[in-house]
Scaffold this active site. Sequence first.
Site, PDB file in Angstrom:
ATOM      1  N   ASN A  23       0.809  -1.224   0.000  1.00  0.00           N
ATOM      2  CA  ASN A  23       0.000   0.000   0.000  1.00  0.00           C
ATOM      3  C   ASN A  23       0.843   1.275   0.000  1.00  0.00           C
ATOM      4  OD1 ASN A  23      -2.257  -1.548  -0.225  1.00  0.00           O
ATOM      5  ND2 ASN A  23      -2.787  -1.493   1.948  1.00  0.00           N
ATOM      6  N   ARG A  93      -7.755  -1.018  -6.557  1.00  0.00           N
ATOM      7  CA  ARG A  93      -8.253   0.184  -5.895  1.00  0.00           C
ATOM      8  C   ARG A  93      -7.291   1.370  -6.079  1.00  0.00           C
ATOM      9  NH1 ARG A  93     -13.178   1.152  -5.001  1.00  0.00           N
ATOM     10  NH2 ARG A  93     -13.355   3.026  -3.781  1.00  0.00           N
ATOM     11  N   ARG A 122     -17.689   1.352  -1.300  1.00  0.00           N
ATOM     12  CA  ARG A 122     -16.383   2.007  -1.087  1.00  0.00           C
ATOM     13  C   ARG A 122     -16.460   3.416  -1.669  1.00  0.00           C
ATOM     14  NH1 ARG A 122     -11.347  -2.194  -1.782  1.00  0.00           N
ATOM     15  NH2 ARG A 122     -10.272  -0.464  -0.774  1.00  0.00           N
ATOM     16  N   PRO A 123     -17.005   4.378  -0.888  1.00  0.00           N
ATOM     17  CA  PRO A 123     -17.216   5.731  -1.421  1.00  0.00           C
ATOM     18  C   PRO A 123     -15.906   6.479  -1.669  1.00  0.00           C
ATOM     19  CG  PRO A 123     -17.875   5.604   0.898  1.00  0.00           C
ATOM     20  CD  PRO A 123     -17.378   4.246   0.521  1.00  0.00           C
ATOM     21  N   ILE A 124     -16.003   7.552  -2.480  1.00  0.00           N
ATOM     22  CA  ILE A 124     -14.821   8.398  -2.758  1.00  0.00           C
ATOM     23  C   ILE A 124     -15.116   9.859  -2.399  1.00  0.00           C
ATOM     24  CG2 ILE A 124     -13.807   6.932  -4.562  1.00  0.00           C
ATOM     25  CD1 ILE A 124     -15.141   9.139  -6.502  1.00  0.00           C
ATOM     26  N   ASP A 125     -16.163  10.070  -1.585  1.00  0.00           N
ATOM     27  CA  ASP A 125     -16.579  11.448  -1.281  1.00  0.00           C
ATOM     28  C   ASP A 125     -15.468  12.270  -0.613  1.00  0.00           C
ATOM     29  OD1 ASP A 125     -17.173   9.491   0.796  1.00  0.00           O
ATOM     30  OD2 ASP A 125     -17.918  11.180   1.970  1.00  0.00           O
ATOM     31  N   GLN A 126     -14.599  11.625   0.173  1.00  0.00           N
ATOM     32  CA  GLN A 126     -13.550  12.390   0.866  1.00  0.00           C
ATOM     33  C   GLN A 126     -12.422  12.801  -0.079  1.00  0.00           C
ATOM     34  OE1 GLN A 126     -14.130  13.474   4.098  1.00  0.00           O
ATOM     35  NE2 GLN A 126     -16.074  12.535   3.502  1.00  0.00           N
ATOM     36  N   ASP A 305      -6.745  -5.022   7.649  1.00  0.00           N
ATOM     37  CA  ASP A 305      -6.162  -5.953   6.673  1.00  0.00           C
ATOM     38  C   ASP A 305      -5.563  -7.197   7.330  1.00  0.00           C
ATOM     39  OD1 ASP A 305      -6.939  -4.158   4.759  1.00  0.00           O
ATOM     40  OD2 ASP A 305      -4.970  -3.225   4.537  1.00  0.00           O
TER      41      ASP A 305
HETATM   42  N1  EPU Z   1     -14.345   6.104   3.091  1.00  0.00           N
HETATM   43  C1  EPU Z   1     -15.348   7.037   2.902  1.00  0.00           C
HETATM   44  N2  EPU Z   1     -15.161   7.989   1.929  1.00  0.00           N
HETATM   45  C2  EPU Z   1     -14.033   8.054   1.168  1.00  0.00           C
HETATM   46  C3  EPU Z   1     -13.019   7.117   1.385  1.00  0.00           C
HETATM   47  C4  EPU Z   1     -13.197   6.142   2.358  1.00  0.00           C
HETATM   48  O1  EPU Z   1     -16.385   7.004   3.579  1.00  0.00           O
HETATM   49  O2  EPU Z   1     -13.941   8.955   0.321  1.00  0.00           O
HETATM   50  C5  EPU Z   1     -14.527   5.085   4.134  1.00  0.00           C
HETATM   51  C6  EPU Z   1     -14.492   3.664   3.574  1.00  0.00           C
HETATM   52  O3  EPU Z   1     -15.764   3.265   3.107  1.00  0.00           O
HETATM   53  C7  EPU Z   1     -14.026   2.880   4.792  1.00  0.00           C
HETATM   54  C8  EPU Z   1     -13.073   3.833   5.495  1.00  0.00           C
HETATM   55  O4  EPU Z   1     -13.410   5.141   5.005  1.00  0.00           O
HETATM   56  O5  EPU Z   1     -15.118   2.616   5.617  1.00  0.00           O
HETATM   57  C9  EPU Z   1     -11.599   3.606   5.257  1.00  0.00           C
HETATM   58  O6  EPU Z   1     -11.333   3.574   3.871  1.00  0.00           O
HETATM   59  P1  EPU Z   1      -9.916   4.011   3.271  1.00  0.00           P
HETATM   60  O7  EPU Z   1     -10.139   5.136   2.319  1.00  0.00           O
HETATM   61  O8  EPU Z   1      -8.957   4.206   4.394  1.00  0.00           O
HETATM   62  O9  EPU Z   1      -9.514   2.726   2.442  1.00  0.00           O
HETATM   63  P2  EPU Z   1      -8.748   2.662   1.064  1.00  0.00           P
HETATM   64  O10 EPU Z   1      -7.797   3.793   0.940  1.00  0.00           O
HETATM   65  O11 EPU Z   1      -9.707   2.447  -0.054  1.00  0.00           O
HETATM   66  C10 EPU Z   1      -6.694   1.344   1.968  1.00  0.00           C
HETATM   67  C11 EPU Z   1      -6.016   0.056   1.661  1.00  0.00           C
HETATM   68  C12 EPU Z   1      -6.874  -1.117   2.112  1.00  0.00           C
HETATM   69  C13 EPU Z   1      -7.173  -0.985   3.610  1.00  0.00           C
HETATM   70  C14 EPU Z   1      -7.760   0.397   3.925  1.00  0.00           C
HETATM   71  C15 EPU Z   1      -7.920   0.651   5.412  1.00  0.00           C
HETATM   72  C16 EPU Z   1      -4.758   0.641  -0.300  1.00  0.00           C
HETATM   73  C17 EPU Z   1      -4.558   0.489  -1.761  1.00  0.00           C
HETATM   74  N3  EPU Z   1      -5.786  -0.019   0.228  1.00  0.00           N
HETATM   75  O12 EPU Z   1      -7.927   1.338   1.246  1.00  0.00           O
HETATM   76  O13 EPU Z   1      -6.063  -2.263   1.922  1.00  0.00           O
HETATM   77  O14 EPU Z   1      -8.104  -1.959   4.007  1.00  0.00           O
HETATM   78  O15 EPU Z   1      -6.910   1.425   3.383  1.00  0.00           O
HETATM   79  O16 EPU Z   1      -6.688   0.535   6.061  1.00  0.00           O
HETATM   80  O17 EPU Z   1      -3.997   1.301   0.375  1.00  0.00           O
HETATM   81  C18 EPU Z   1      -5.593  -4.523   1.506  1.00  0.00           C
HETATM   82  O18 EPU Z   1      -4.385  -4.212   1.414  1.00  0.00           O
HETATM   83  O19 EPU Z   1      -5.979  -5.708   1.578  1.00  0.00           O
HETATM   84  C19 EPU Z   1      -6.594  -3.459   1.533  1.00  0.00           C
HETATM   85  C20 EPU Z   1      -7.864  -3.679   1.276  1.00  0.00           C
END
Ligand code: EPU
Length: 427
Positions: A23, A93, A122-126, A305
């Site tokens: 990551n 992702r 998996r939203p992207i609003d943030q 994870d």
């Molecule tokens: N979320 C929002 N809005 C957003 C972004 C996220 O509500 O705009 C929510 C998500 O729905 C979730 C929480 O915030 O409930 C955390 O999501 P985050 O954005 O931190 O996750 P991510 O960046 O999509 C990364 C890792 C994941 C890991 C998560 C949490 C990468 C490529 N992926 O995902 O890793 O589970 O952080 O630590 O860095 C894995 O390696 O197996 C994996 C899934």
Amino acid sequence: MEKYLIRGGNPLRGEVTVGGAKNAAVAILSATVLAEGVCTIENVPDIRDVYTTLKILTELGAGVKFINKTTVEIDTTHLSTTMIPYELTCNMRASYYFWGCLLARYGHAKVSMPGGCDFGVRPIDQHKKGFEALGAAVDIEDGMLDVHADKLIGNQVYFDKVSVGATMNVMLAAVRATGVTIMENVAKEPHIVDLANFLNSMGANIMGAGTDIIKIHGVSEMHGTDYAIIPDQIEAGTYMVAAAATGGDVLVKNVIPKHMKPITTKLEDMGVIVEEFDEAIRIAAPNRLSKIDIKTLPYPGFPTDMQPQMAVVACLAEGTSTITEGVWDNRFRYVYELQKMGADIKVDGKMAVIEGIECFKAAPVKATDLRAGAAVVIAGLCSDGETEVEDIYHIERGYEDFELKLCSLGADIKKIEVPDSQATAAI
Ligand code: EPU
């Protein structure tokens, strides 16, 4: 199609070396776009998500050359497009990091919506909120995210939810904005700090990564650099858990013990002996472990994870354990696979209640996502016969040489090729 055949019963023993952090790697490799020059990146993990990222860079016009198995040289002096098609983003992702990088360098990115593991919505609003705060417009049309700005201007960004992806993406966009950006309620994972260190080595001015507030003074130019990626916390944790579950004794090398604390603490609570060295951790497990209660949280909490792998050890512990998922809406899809192997797990919303069993029963199972795949493999190592694991492409997205590293620790696991028709018949 490939699958794993695992004969359970061998305690893992010996030494294993962990690779670079997935990551961190996917973000750092994407961030080379900002260099407009040549970057040499070391400790790059040999995994599918890295190759997908490098393929996207090649598609954008970058020169990509491996110096050796774990070192890659990337020349982003001349890129030819700011658009990335669906075929390249659908399986990963982290393709969303190109939004931030391309926006910062060209004021425009048009990238298909990302794929990746299925944990519910998996939203992207943030991400959107952060880009808009810097003055960009964000549109989603025909499955493509189009983000553009005449000029990015530093601003205050308060995240409503702690997000690894949004923290990194807004950091990538803000490094070349005019003025100062202050990001609050950010993620603090080791890969956030690694990305900030990498960007600073390219000329960025980022302070506070690893704390709740990140402050970025925008710079007008960045340059190429040489950088080594940190070791993978989750790969290390997976071998530690595999050693504990099989009653083994393993030295896990190339780790940063501080990053492993949330995991080592829980293993110690279960009765596992954990010995820390400068860059290694030894795990030695007794015959039967004690029950555990875990809630996954953003770093420095227990990592989501590691949740499926930890559920496997909890299945083999004495008594009733609980695991509460505090990050994702639906990260218990693997439970059905463990139930096929005799696990006694009940899921109620975001909590799994696990009654200890003596041993897993061998069964044909599937990797439902990356970490779920690692979990069923560990269960297979603790089973009473031959377990078949299908859909291992999920596992290969994030674990380098998984079966080879397990074999070197004494596991009986092999990868076999099966015709697709046979694989379907086995379901
Ligand atoms: N979320 C929002 N809005 C957003 C972004 C996220 O509500 O705009 C929510 C998500 O729905 C979730 C929480 O915030 O409930 C955390 O999501 P985050 O954005 O931190 O996750 P991510 O960046 O999509 C990364 C890792 C994941 C890991 C998560 C949490 C990468 C490529 N992926 O995902 O890793 O589970 O952080 O630590 O860095 C894995 O390696 O197996 C994996 C899934």
